[in-house]
Design a protein around this motif. Structure first.
Motif, PDB file in Angstrom:
ATOM      1  N   LEU A  13       0.816  -1.214   0.000  1.00  0.00           N
ATOM      2  CA  LEU A  13       0.000   0.000   0.000  1.00  0.00           C
ATOM      3  C   LEU A  13       0.852   1.268   0.000  1.00  0.00           C
ATOM      4  N   GLY A  14       1.974   1.232   0.682  1.00  0.00           N
ATOM      5  CA  GLY A  14       2.815   2.418   0.788  1.00  0.00           C
ATOM      6  C   GLY A  14       3.598   2.732  -0.459  1.00  0.00           C
ATOM      7  N   SER A  15       4.004   1.702  -1.189  1.00  0.00           N
ATOM      8  CA  SER A  15       4.809   1.959  -2.381  1.00  0.00           C
ATOM      9  C   SER A  15       4.002   2.646  -3.481  1.00  0.00           C
ATOM     10  N   ALA A  16       2.695   2.596  -3.397  1.00  0.00           N
ATOM     11  CA  ALA A  16       1.856   3.308  -4.358  1.00  0.00           C
ATOM     12  C   ALA A  16       1.825   4.812  -4.066  1.00  0.00           C
ATOM     13  N   GLN A  17       2.175   5.193  -2.828  1.00  0.00           N
ATOM     14  CA  GLN A  17       2.113   6.595  -2.419  1.00  0.00           C
ATOM     15  C   GLN A  17       3.478   7.275  -2.403  1.00  0.00           C
ATOM     16  N   VAL A  18       4.469   6.586  -1.834  1.00  0.00           N
ATOM     17  CA  VAL A  18       5.789   7.183  -1.623  1.00  0.00           C
ATOM     18  C   VAL A  18       6.869   6.213  -2.093  1.00  0.00           C
ATOM     19  N   SER A  19       8.121   6.665  -2.053  1.00  0.00           N
ATOM     20  CA  SER A  19       9.234   5.822  -2.492  1.00  0.00           C
ATOM     21  C   SER A  19       9.528   4.724  -1.471  1.00  0.00           C
ATOM     22  N   LEU A  20      10.300   3.752  -1.889  1.00  0.00           N
ATOM     23  CA  LEU A  20      10.640   2.620  -1.024  1.00  0.00           C
ATOM     24  C   LEU A  20      11.399   3.076   0.218  1.00  0.00           C
ATOM     25  N   TRP A  21      12.303   4.044   0.072  1.00  0.00           N
ATOM     26  CA  TRP A  21      13.063   4.569   1.204  1.00  0.00           C
ATOM     27  C   TRP A  21      12.130   5.168   2.254  1.00  0.00           C
ATOM     28  N   VAL A  22      11.127   5.914   1.841  1.00  0.00           N
ATOM     29  CA  VAL A  22      10.167   6.529   2.773  1.00  0.00           C
ATOM     30  C   VAL A  22       9.311   5.454   3.428  1.00  0.00           C
ATOM     31  N   VAL A  23       8.941   4.429   2.676  1.00  0.00           N
ATOM     32  CA  VAL A  23       8.170   3.319   3.250  1.00  0.00           C
ATOM     33  C   VAL A  23       8.978   2.643   4.348  1.00  0.00           C
ATOM     34  N   LEU A  24      10.248   2.356   4.085  1.00  0.00           N
ATOM     35  CA  LEU A  24      11.100   1.714   5.089  1.00  0.00           C
ATOM     36  C   LEU A  24      11.266   2.584   6.336  1.00  0.00           C
ATOM     37  N   LEU A  25      11.511   3.864   6.137  1.00  0.00           N
ATOM     38  CA  LEU A  25      11.691   4.767   7.269  1.00  0.00           C
ATOM     39  C   LEU A  25      10.420   4.867   8.108  1.00  0.00           C
ATOM     40  N   ASN A  26       9.277   5.017   7.456  1.00  0.00           N
ATOM     41  CA  ASN A  26       8.002   5.072   8.178  1.00  0.00           C
ATOM     42  C   ASN A  26       7.741   3.789   8.947  1.00  0.00           C
ATOM     43  N   LEU A  27       8.021   2.672   8.317  1.00  0.00           N
ATOM     44  CA  LEU A  27       7.774   1.375   8.942  1.00  0.00           C
ATOM     45  C   LEU A  27       8.657   1.168  10.164  1.00  0.00           C
ATOM     46  N   VAL A  28       9.932   1.510  10.041  1.00  0.00           N
ATOM     47  CA  VAL A  28      10.853   1.332  11.174  1.00  0.00           C
ATOM     48  C   VAL A  28      10.471   2.238  12.344  1.00  0.00           C
TER      49      VAL A  28
END
Length: 107
Positions: A13-28
């Motif tokens: 769901l997140g990769s449709a909105q933001v880049s992979l780096w932002v998804v990883l940072l948000n998740l962590v």
């Protein structure tokens, strides 16, 4: 199993909105915050997780200028972190006696 599902959903769901780096940072960040509060496990930690759950996106939007946050990733990260923190706490407390099972003197 639920943790894996939550993390996979966060990536999908997140990769449709933001880049992979932002998804990883948000998740962590979400998983660490929720995991620490779940590990503490007090009533105050429950109140704090509710604040983190809802105020995280608000703070990101209005206070941290330029920061990116995917609400979908944030909520899935909170869910996964809470479960992992509670599991770690459960493993740590495994050998402790149950509440109310202490031996009492017989009168």
């Amino acid at each position: 199993m639920l943790v894996v599902v939550a993390i996979c959903l966060a990536f999908i769901l997140g990769s449709a909105q933001v880049s992979l780096w932002v998804v990883l940072l948000n998740l962590v960040v979400a998983m660490v915050a929720a995991g620490v509060l779940a590990y503490i496990g007090s009533g105050w930690a429950m109140a704090a997780i509710a604040l983190v759950f809802f105020l995280g996106p608000v703070v990101t939007r209005f206070v941290l200028d330029g920061a990116q946050l995917s609400i979908r990733v944030w909520f899935m990260g909170i869910l996964a972190g809470w479960i992992l923190g509670a599991l770690v706490r459960r493993i740590r407390d495994r050998g402790l006696p149950a509440r109310g099972s202490e031996e009492r003197p017989v009168l």
